[in-house]
Design a protein around this motif. Structure first.
Motif, mmCIF file in Angstrom:
data_model
loop_
_atom_site.group_PDB
_atom_site.id
_atom_site.type_symbol
_atom_site.label_atom_id
_atom_site.label_comp_id
_atom_site.label_asym_id
_atom_site.label_seq_id
_atom_site.Cartn_x
_atom_site.Cartn_y
_atom_site.Cartn_z
ATOM 1 N N ARG A 124 32.884 -7.167 -19.551
ATOM 2 C CA ARG A 124 33.369 -6.003 -18.821
ATOM 3 C C ARG A 124 32.813 -6.004 -17.391
ATOM 4 N N ALA A 125 31.512 -6.284 -17.299
ATOM 5 C CA ALA A 125 30.878 -6.271 -15.983
ATOM 6 C C ALA A 125 31.500 -7.315 -15.063
ATOM 7 N N VAL A 126 31.701 -8.493 -15.612
ATOM 8 C CA VAL A 126 32.208 -9.570 -14.762
ATOM 9 C C VAL A 126 33.667 -9.309 -14.371
ATOM 10 N N VAL A 127 34.418 -8.718 -15.279
ATOM 11 C CA VAL A 127 35.820 -8.401 -14.957
ATOM 12 C C VAL A 127 35.876 -7.366 -13.839
ATOM 13 N N TRP A 128 35.031 -6.347 -13.913
ATOM 14 C CA TRP A 128 35.049 -5.327 -12.858
ATOM 15 C C TRP A 128 34.561 -5.878 -11.521
ATOM 16 N N ILE A 129 33.573 -6.774 -11.597
ATOM 17 C CA ILE A 129 33.098 -7.385 -10.340
ATOM 18 C C ILE A 129 34.211 -8.225 -9.707
ATOM 19 N N ILE A 130 34.874 -9.020 -10.532
ATOM 20 C CA ILE A 130 35.969 -9.858 -10.004
ATOM 21 C C ILE A 130 37.082 -8.986 -9.418
ATOM 22 N N GLU A 131 37.463 -7.953 -10.194
ATOM 23 C CA GLU A 131 38.540 -7.070 -9.725
ATOM 24 C C GLU A 131 38.155 -6.377 -8.419
ATOM 25 N N GLY A 132 36.914 -5.895 -8.382
ATOM 26 C CA GLY A 132 36.447 -5.191 -7.183
ATOM 27 C C GLY A 132 36.421 -6.101 -5.979
ATOM 28 N N LEU A 133 35.891 -7.314 -6.175
ATOM 29 C CA LEU A 133 35.826 -8.257 -5.053
ATOM 30 C C LEU A 133 37.225 -8.669 -4.608
ATOM 31 N N TRP A 134 38.106 -8.828 -5.597
ATOM 32 C CA TRP A 134 39.483 -9.200 -5.261
ATOM 33 C C TRP A 134 40.147 -8.092 -4.428
ATOM 34 N N LEU A 135 40.024 -6.840 -4.919
ATOM 35 C CA LEU A 135 40.659 -5.716 -4.224
ATOM 36 C C LEU A 135 40.075 -5.550 -2.822
ATOM 37 N N ALA A 136 38.754 -5.635 -2.725
ATOM 38 C CA ALA A 136 38.113 -5.509 -1.418
ATOM 39 C C ALA A 136 38.520 -6.670 -0.506
ATOM 40 N N GLY A 137 38.669 -7.858 -1.104
ATOM 41 C CA GLY A 137 39.072 -9.026 -0.315
ATOM 42 C C GLY A 137 40.480 -8.884 0.230
#
Lengths: 228, 111
Positions: free
Chosen positions: A191-204
């Protein structure tokens, strides 16, 4: 709503600088990082309680601070460059069944933000759900699959909205999911890694848009102030 | 009661709203409810002078409320659509619709 109506243009204007995505993405990434930190807590009950409280706090942040932080940043960056238009606010959607006139002027006063709030609801829902689904089944390959599904959902849901994503930009999500595959993921890892990836993707994605916006709209020689 | 011709209806259009630049301003403000000078200028592709003069006309008619303040040393002009402006725009829209559809929409409504 008419495709190029002023209201819709105003709603699209909200996303023109990428700042809403940067803020929401940063929140997701921070929440994921926080969950990574709580994974080492001693008991599973304590860990679950802290994680639940953390997610609750995160949701409050998303609901209350997100718009405020974005507005503050816009007042410093966007409004001096391209002008201020009232930011979309949450209004009742009672006019959704209204019959528009030939000139499409019958919408009620106020920024028509239906598409903006829809964007937030859909995006946040998809991203949150992806995180929970990736944890519910204890499989190391789940993040990649769930992120692929989230990418497809984001692409499909926003295809006709004010802020649509290109297929190659959402492709980053499942690819990133494949890159972080681990044979034996520790608890809360998925869950943590999915949210980090999603967050970084969206911010990117937001950062790319922000860079293009700054390039296209250099700070003008001032004749007008900004609205806070 | 005399039958009003379409020409008469056209002559009765609200000319303050009918002017393209002013109609653009009102329509933009209708969409956002309030915006600053820069946003209006960019959205409507106006020059400063052009926008100023049209805003002054609309303010005079009570269709637009203009709030002039300062942010630091820079002037800040916030424009809002008033209730009268909203009504005028809706009325114009109705009139125009009636003219373009030959009153069909009105008849449909009555039926």
């Amino acid at each position: 709503m008419q495709d190029d109506s002023p209201g819709r243009r105003a709603a699209a204007y909200w996303f023109s600088d990428g700042l809403p995505e940067i803020v929401t993405g940063a929140e997701f990434a921070l929440c994921g990082a926080g969950l990574m930190l709580v994974r080492d807590l001693s008991t599973s009950i304590l860990r679950a309680t802290v994680a639940f409280g953390y997610v609750l706090l995160f949701l409050c942040l998303l609901n209350g601070w997100d718009r405020g932080v974005t507005g503050f940043l816009k007042s410093r960056v966007t409004y001096p460059r391209t002008g201020y238009a009232r930011p979309p606010v949450d209004l009742d959607r009672v006019y959704s069944r209204q019959i528009f006139t030939l000139l499409h002027l019958n919408s009620p006063a106020g920024a028509p933000d239906a598409n903006v709030t829809q964007y937030y609801r859909r995006t946040v829902f998809v991203l949150l759900l992806a995180g929970y689904l990736s944890e519910s089944l204890w499989r190391h390959w789940l993040p990649a699959i769930v992120l692929g599904a989230a990418a497809g959902a984001l692409y499909a849901l926003h295809r006709n909205g004010e802020r649509s994503y290109s297929w190659w930009s959402v492709l980053v999500l499942p690819v990133a999911g494949l890159l972080v595959l681990r044979p034996t993921p520790p608890q809360y890892y998925n869950r943590a890694v999915v949210w980090i990836i999603e967050g970084l993707w969206l911010a990117g994605v937001g950062a790319c848009r922000f860079a293009r916006y700054l390039y296209d709209n250099p700070m003008p020689r001032r004749t007008e102030g900004v609205c806070l | 009661m005399p039958v009003r011709t379409r020409a008469q209806e056209i002559l009765e259009l609200n000319r303050l709203v009918h002017e393209p630049a002013r109609l653009t301003i009102l329509t933009i403000l209708k969409g956002v409810s309030q915006a600053d000078f820069l946003y209006l200028q960019r959205e409507g592709s106006f020059t400063q002078g052009n926008l100023s003069s049209h805003l002054a006309r609309l303010e005079e008619a009570g269709y637009v409320e203009i709030q002039k303040t300062f942010k630091g040393k820079l002037p800040l002009t916030i424009c809002r659509l008033t209730a009268a402006g909203d009504k005028a725009l809706a009325g114009y829209s109705r009139q125009m619709l009636g003219i373009l559809t030959g009153g069909k929409s009105k008849r449909r409504k009555v039926a």
